[in-house]
Motif scaffolding. Structure first.
Motif, PDB file in Angstrom:
ATOM      1  N   SER B  58       9.058  64.438  23.652  1.00 45.63           N
ATOM      2  CA  SER B  58       8.292  63.670  22.668  1.00 45.63           C
ATOM      3  C   SER B  58       9.125  62.525  22.138  1.00 45.63           C
ATOM      4  N   PHE B  59      10.384  62.812  21.839  1.00 46.63           N
ATOM      5  CA  PHE B  59      11.252  61.821  21.210  1.00 46.63           C
ATOM      6  C   PHE B  59      11.669  60.742  22.207  1.00 46.63           C
ATOM      7  N   ILE B  60      12.181  61.160  23.364  1.00 47.07           N
ATOM      8  CA  ILE B  60      12.780  60.196  24.283  1.00 47.07           C
ATOM      9  C   ILE B  60      11.757  59.595  25.253  1.00 47.07           C
ATOM     10  N   PHE B 187      13.657  59.724  11.041  1.00 48.48           N
ATOM     11  CA  PHE B 187      14.354  58.531  10.571  1.00 48.48           C
ATOM     12  C   PHE B 187      14.827  57.722  11.779  1.00 48.48           C
ATOM     13  N   ALA B 188      15.408  58.421  12.758  1.00 50.48           N
ATOM     14  CA  ALA B 188      15.931  57.749  13.942  1.00 50.48           C
ATOM     15  C   ALA B 188      14.810  57.105  14.759  1.00 50.48           C
ATOM     16  N   TYR B 189      13.610  57.682  14.701  1.00 49.50           N
ATOM     17  CA  TYR B 189      12.511  57.146  15.499  1.00 49.50           C
ATOM     18  C   TYR B 189      11.850  55.952  14.829  1.00 49.50           C
ATOM     19  N   THR B 190      11.683  56.054  13.483  1.00 49.86           N
ATOM     20  CA  THR B 190      10.885  55.023  12.814  1.00 49.86           C
ATOM     21  C   THR B 190      11.680  53.763  12.468  1.00 49.86           C
ATOM     22  N   VAL B 191      12.988  53.898  12.192  1.00 49.30           N
ATOM     23  CA  VAL B 191      13.744  52.705  11.794  1.00 49.30           C
ATOM     24  C   VAL B 191      13.716  51.610  12.883  1.00 49.30           C
ATOM     25  N   PRO B 192      14.065  51.941  14.148  1.00 42.73           N
ATOM     26  CA  PRO B 192      13.962  50.898  15.173  1.00 42.73           C
ATOM     27  C   PRO B 192      12.538  50.393  15.346  1.00 42.73           C
ATOM     28  N   VAL B 362      12.606  50.567  36.346  1.00 45.06           N
ATOM     29  CA  VAL B 362      12.739  50.848  34.915  1.00 45.06           C
ATOM     30  C   VAL B 362      12.450  52.324  34.662  1.00 45.06           C
ATOM     31  N   ASP B 363      13.428  53.045  34.092  1.00 48.86           N
ATOM     32  CA  ASP B 363      13.194  54.425  33.688  1.00 48.86           C
ATOM     33  C   ASP B 363      12.457  54.395  32.358  1.00 48.86           C
ATOM     34  N   ARG B 364      11.397  55.243  32.234  1.00 46.23           N
ATOM     35  CA  ARG B 364      10.556  55.127  31.044  1.00 46.23           C
ATOM     36  C   ARG B 364      11.297  55.463  29.751  1.00 46.23           C
ATOM     37  N   ASP B 365      12.379  56.257  29.840  1.00 51.50           N
ATOM     38  CA  ASP B 365      13.111  56.634  28.630  1.00 51.50           C
ATOM     39  C   ASP B 365      13.722  55.430  27.913  1.00 51.50           C
ATOM     40  N   ILE B 366      13.867  54.325  28.655  1.00 56.06           N
ATOM     41  CA  ILE B 366      14.517  53.164  28.062  1.00 56.06           C
ATOM     42  C   ILE B 366      13.715  52.578  26.910  1.00 56.06           C
ATOM     43  N   MET B 367      12.384  52.823  26.909  1.00 55.60           N
ATOM     44  CA  MET B 367      11.528  52.249  25.865  1.00 55.60           C
ATOM     45  C   MET B 367      11.958  52.730  24.473  1.00 55.60           C
ATOM     46  N   VAL B 368      12.520  53.925  24.390  1.00 56.97           N
ATOM     47  CA  VAL B 368      13.013  54.408  23.097  1.00 56.97           C
ATOM     48  C   VAL B 368      14.518  54.158  22.970  1.00 56.97           C
ATOM     49  N   LEU B 369      15.241  54.460  24.047  1.00 58.07           N
ATOM     50  CA  LEU B 369      16.707  54.443  23.953  1.00 58.07           C
ATOM     51  C   LEU B 369      17.281  53.046  23.733  1.00 58.07           C
ATOM     52  N   ALA B 370      16.676  52.051  24.360  1.00 59.81           N
ATOM     53  CA  ALA B 370      17.243  50.704  24.257  1.00 59.81           C
ATOM     54  C   ALA B 370      16.679  49.905  23.090  1.00 59.81           C
ATOM     55  N   ASN B 371      15.670  50.478  22.416  1.00 53.94           N
ATOM     56  CA  ASN B 371      14.995  49.765  21.337  1.00 53.94           C
ATOM     57  C   ASN B 371      15.909  49.165  20.284  1.00 53.94           C
ATOM     58  N   PRO B 372      16.852  49.944  19.730  1.00 52.16           N
ATOM     59  CA  PRO B 372      17.700  49.374  18.681  1.00 52.16           C
ATOM     60  C   PRO B 372      18.505  48.176  19.176  1.00 52.16           C
ATOM     61  N   GLU B 373      18.923  48.225  20.441  1.00 51.57           N
ATOM     62  CA  GLU B 373      19.703  47.095  20.967  1.00 51.57           C
ATOM     63  C   GLU B 373      18.825  45.875  21.204  1.00 51.57           C
ATOM     64  N   LEU B 384      22.254  56.791  15.390  1.00 50.22           N
ATOM     65  CA  LEU B 384      21.216  57.639  14.813  1.00 50.22           C
ATOM     66  C   LEU B 384      20.213  58.084  15.875  1.00 50.22           C
ATOM     67  N   VAL B 385      19.888  57.193  16.799  1.00 48.16           N
ATOM     68  CA  VAL B 385      18.944  57.555  17.857  1.00 48.16           C
ATOM     69  C   VAL B 385      19.517  58.694  18.707  1.00 48.16           C
ATOM     70  N   ALA B 386      20.834  58.660  18.931  1.00 49.84           N
ATOM     71  CA  ALA B 386      21.470  59.753  19.664  1.00 49.84           C
ATOM     72  C   ALA B 386      21.306  61.066  18.913  1.00 49.84           C
ATOM     73  N   ALA B 387      21.595  61.025  17.601  1.00 46.22           N
ATOM     74  CA  ALA B 387      21.464  62.238  16.790  1.00 46.22           C
ATOM     75  C   ALA B 387      20.010  62.702  16.743  1.00 46.22           C
ATOM     76  N   GLY B 388      19.078  61.748  16.723  1.00 44.19           N
ATOM     77  CA  GLY B 388      17.654  62.084  16.680  1.00 44.19           C
ATOM     78  C   GLY B 388      17.187  62.779  17.948  1.00 44.19           C
ATOM     79  N   GLY B 389      17.606  62.257  19.095  1.00 39.86           N
ATOM     80  CA  GLY B 389      17.244  62.886  20.364  1.00 39.86           C
ATOM     81  C   GLY B 389      17.787  64.297  20.449  1.00 39.86           C
ATOM     82  N   LEU B 390      19.023  64.477  19.988  1.00 40.65           N
ATOM     83  CA  LEU B 390      19.626  65.816  19.997  1.00 40.65           C
ATOM     84  C   LEU B 390      18.905  66.753  19.029  1.00 40.65           C
ATOM     85  N   ALA B 391      18.519  66.233  17.859  1.00 44.88           N
ATOM     86  CA  ALA B 391      17.798  67.062  16.887  1.00 44.88           C
ATOM     87  C   ALA B 391      16.474  67.528  17.474  1.00 44.88           C
TER      88      ALA B 391
END
Lengths: 88, 576
Positions: B58-60, B187-192, B362-373, B384-391
């Motif tokens: 769901s997250f990634i 928090f990690a999902y909504t901020v970016p 393009v791997d679909r996971d990039i849509m979330v992982l690369a967002n902050p950058e 934070l996104v790393a911590a969010g995915g782990l949570a």
């Protein structure tokens, strides 16, 4: 099997089934009908760059789901008191 | 401070928090280990349920799934949320009233049948184990991508963390860590998402930005449709799949969600029946925050990506981005393999197209992982996104592991093999079962069976076709008896398994499929993932018919059903 308490229990259950049925009709209507089956019918109604069916499918249905659970919970709290089966 | 150090600090801080909670919330009885002492506030339980439910995928992955499937991904949005309406109205309050600890326990008692209980235990274990493999992989992947550790190191660290709070605290420890994990992940999902929406549409609320317009006044979704068509893809907002399949797929996900044991047992932790109803609503509020953000993230990130690699018109020779001029985030994600460029026509430009002349994978996971950058956010947001995915991965894994271990210690051991076991020994058995389940999950995460990618279909198919109908009929139809329930569960389960295996191979062994998994081959165009709905119908029908032909349930079972239907016996009745 026909003490007053049983008939009251049955009436409570009937009232609950009625509420659940109404809510499930609404639940199916916003998701399966507005979001999928009836989408072509609403295609003329624009919502921010897309159409009404797209809005229901990607956002609207979820919002209705949330609201209807709280409405159901409130209705059941009222029903619990009416039939004197509430917990506190 | 460099990103690596910062990520270690943020992830380390969240892990310390989870361990602190574990020590504070140690379980001292089976009631605490199985159901957190039934003292969890409905809002808190809603939050814990949201973390329990929202997995690494769901997250990634979900936003990327929506990006590539567009409108057709609505089945996941509606399917994975609509199940909570069913939980609130059809299952959660009554199962809470029943007042026991596990889902198979209800099925065994209501259908006065050890066979029914064992069938339910098997469905629960298969569904939960297949599901937990994905979480274990998610933990390893998140570690290796963000902290650049080996996959194994990440997996072992994750296992150790879950071990500490799940073995010590059981449901009690899991509940309070899940609440903390929800806060981290949302928090990690909504901020970016807020920043990407602000950049693109000027609206800080992604749920509104999705329907907003770009700087030039064109609505985002219209512009995205046009951009994708220019690149040769289908329109984002167009329906690509069949309508019947979409409806059944959505329905399967909804009843599958409602039938997943690790979600149901969360509602055993609230004090009252009325709390169980309200708690389902709160769960959906907290889930909805992420699920309504995901379509915005998916469409906006996809638009950003398309515009980055194709800044000019497709027809123009210099319309595509020069490889040498690619931005820094592009380079970063190339090293992880999530973006792959191959200059097939040797023009030094990135042609992102549908079809054979595409040069960018393009791997679909990039849509979330690369967002902050992409949104040029500071490094702490990336950490934070790393911590969010782990949570997200840890919280779902813990919930699943609890469902598995309670099925073993409470249903198999206490319920069937050693009914006279003392509470103290049952608690010990529950902790050992939890430790064993973590080992098995870790082993499967390290050596995923070939079918790991197919498991979501299997987990939802099992829950939808066997568990959900058995629970619903147990509450809403007094006439279903032991034989009817067992025949129904097996019929639903077998028909669904048969249909999945037919197109995906027997037990997912490659090369054993009876027909190619294509829409043309599917029965009425129904995908294997959508067949749980049909399996459920078969379950309902066969249970009702068989129950009519055999002896009705004994009177005490009829009374049991009447009893779970009301929150409390009415005041006048308690007087005598």
């Amino acid at each position: 099997m026909s003490s007053p308490q049983d008939t009251s229990g049955q009436a409570y259950w009937k009232a609950n089934i009625r509420l659940v049925s109404i809510h499930l009709v609404a639940w199916a209507f916003v998701s399966y009908f507005c979001g999928i089956i009836l989408r072509p019918v609403f295609s003329g109604i624009a919502v921010g760059g897309a159409d009404l069916g797209f809005w229901f499918a990607q956002q609207g249905a979820m919002l209705v789901f949330i609201v209807q659970i709280f409405i159901y919970a409130a209705q059941m709290n009222k029903l619990d008191r009416e039939f004197d089966v509430h917990e506190d | 401070m460099d990103l690596q150090t910062l990520t270690y600090i943020v992830v380390g801080f969240t892990f310390a928090l989870y361990i602190g909670i574990a020590i504070w919330a140690k379980a001292s009885s089976t009631g605490e280990f199985y159901a957190a002492g039934r003292g969890v506030h409905p809002v808190a339980n809603g939050m814990a349920t949201a973390a329990d439910w929202m997995s690494a995928a769901s997250f990634i992955s979900m936003a990327g799934l929506i990006a590539f499937k567009g409108y057709d991904a609505s089945i996941f949005l509606m399917g994975w949320t609509g199940g909570y309406v069913l939980l609130a109205m059809l299952l959660a309050p009554y199962l809470r009233k029943f007042g026991k600890f596990t889902v198979p326990e209800f099925i065994g008692d209501r259908y006065y049948s050890q066979t029914a209980r064992i069938v339910a235990v098997i469905c629960l274990i298969v569904a939960s184990i297949t599901y937990v493999i994905g979480q274990m992989k998610g933990i390893g992947v998140a570690f290796s991508r963000f902290l650049e550790t080996e996959f194994e190191t990440g997996l072992f660290t994750g296992m150790a963390i879950v071990f500490i709070y799940a073995v010590l605290g059981g449901m009690k420890g899991i509940t309070y860590t899940q609440i903390a994990q929800y806060c981290v992940l949302i928090f990690a999902y909504t901020v970016p998402a807020i920043f990407i929406s602000l950049n693109l549409t000027g609206n800080p609320i992604p749920q509104l930005g999705l329907w907003g317009s770009l700087e030039d006044g064109t609505p985002l979704l219209q512009k995205l449709d046009a951009t994708l068509v220019e690149l040769g893809f289908a329109q984002y907002t167009a329906q690509k799949g069949g309508t019947l399949n979409m409806v059944l797929y959505t329905f399967s996900l909804m009843i599958g969600t409602a039938g997943l044991p690790h979600v149901i047992i969360r509602f055993f932790t609230v004090p009252k029946v009325r709390d169980a109803r309200a708690s389902a609503g709160w769960a959906l509020v907290f889930i909805g925050i992420l699920y309504t953000t995901a379509p915005a993230v998916g469409s906006m990130a996809f638009y950003n990506l398309a515009k980055t690699v194709q800044p000019g018109p497709v027809a123009a020779a210099d319309g595509a981005l020069q490889y040498e001029a690619r931005p820094q985030w592009f380079k970063n994600w190339e090293t992880t393999g999530l973006l792959k460029f191959e200059d097939m026509n040797n023009d030094g430009r990135i042609q992102y197209r549908k079809g054979g002349d595409n040069e960018l994978k393009v791997d679909r996971d990039i849509m979330v992982l690369a967002n902050p950058e992409i949104a040029k956010l500071p490094n702490w947001v990336i950490a934070l996104v790393a911590a969010g995915g782990l949570a997200a991965a840890l919280s779902t894994a813990a919930g699943l592991l609890l469902a598995i271990s309670t099925a073993i210690s409470h249903d198999l051991l206490k319920g069937i093999f050693m009914p006279s076991i003392s509470e103290k020994n049952e608690l010990l058995a529950a902790r050992l079962a939890m430790a064993g389940a973590i080992m098995v999950a870790g082993y499967l995460g390290l050596n995923p069976p070939g079918f790991a990618a197919q498991v979501v279909a299997l987990a939802f198919g099992l829950a939808a076709s066997s568990i959900f109908p058995a629970l619903m009929m147990g509450i809403f139809n007094k006439n279903i008896n032991n034989t009817g329930a067992v025949v129904g569960m097996l019929a639903g389960l077998d028909s669904t398994l048969l249909y999945i295996f037919w197109f995906k191979g027997w037990f997912f062994i490659p090369g054993t499929a009876m027909a190619a998994n294509t829409t043309a081959n599917h029965f009425l165009g129904i995908a294997p993932e959508a067949f749980g709905a049909v399996g459920a119908m078969i379950n309902f029908a066969s249970a009702i018919i068989v129950s009519k032909m055999t002896a009705p349930p004994p009177e005490h079972i009829q009374h049991l059903v009447e009893d779970i239907r009301v929150p409390k016996v009415s005041g006048s009745a308690t007087d005598h």
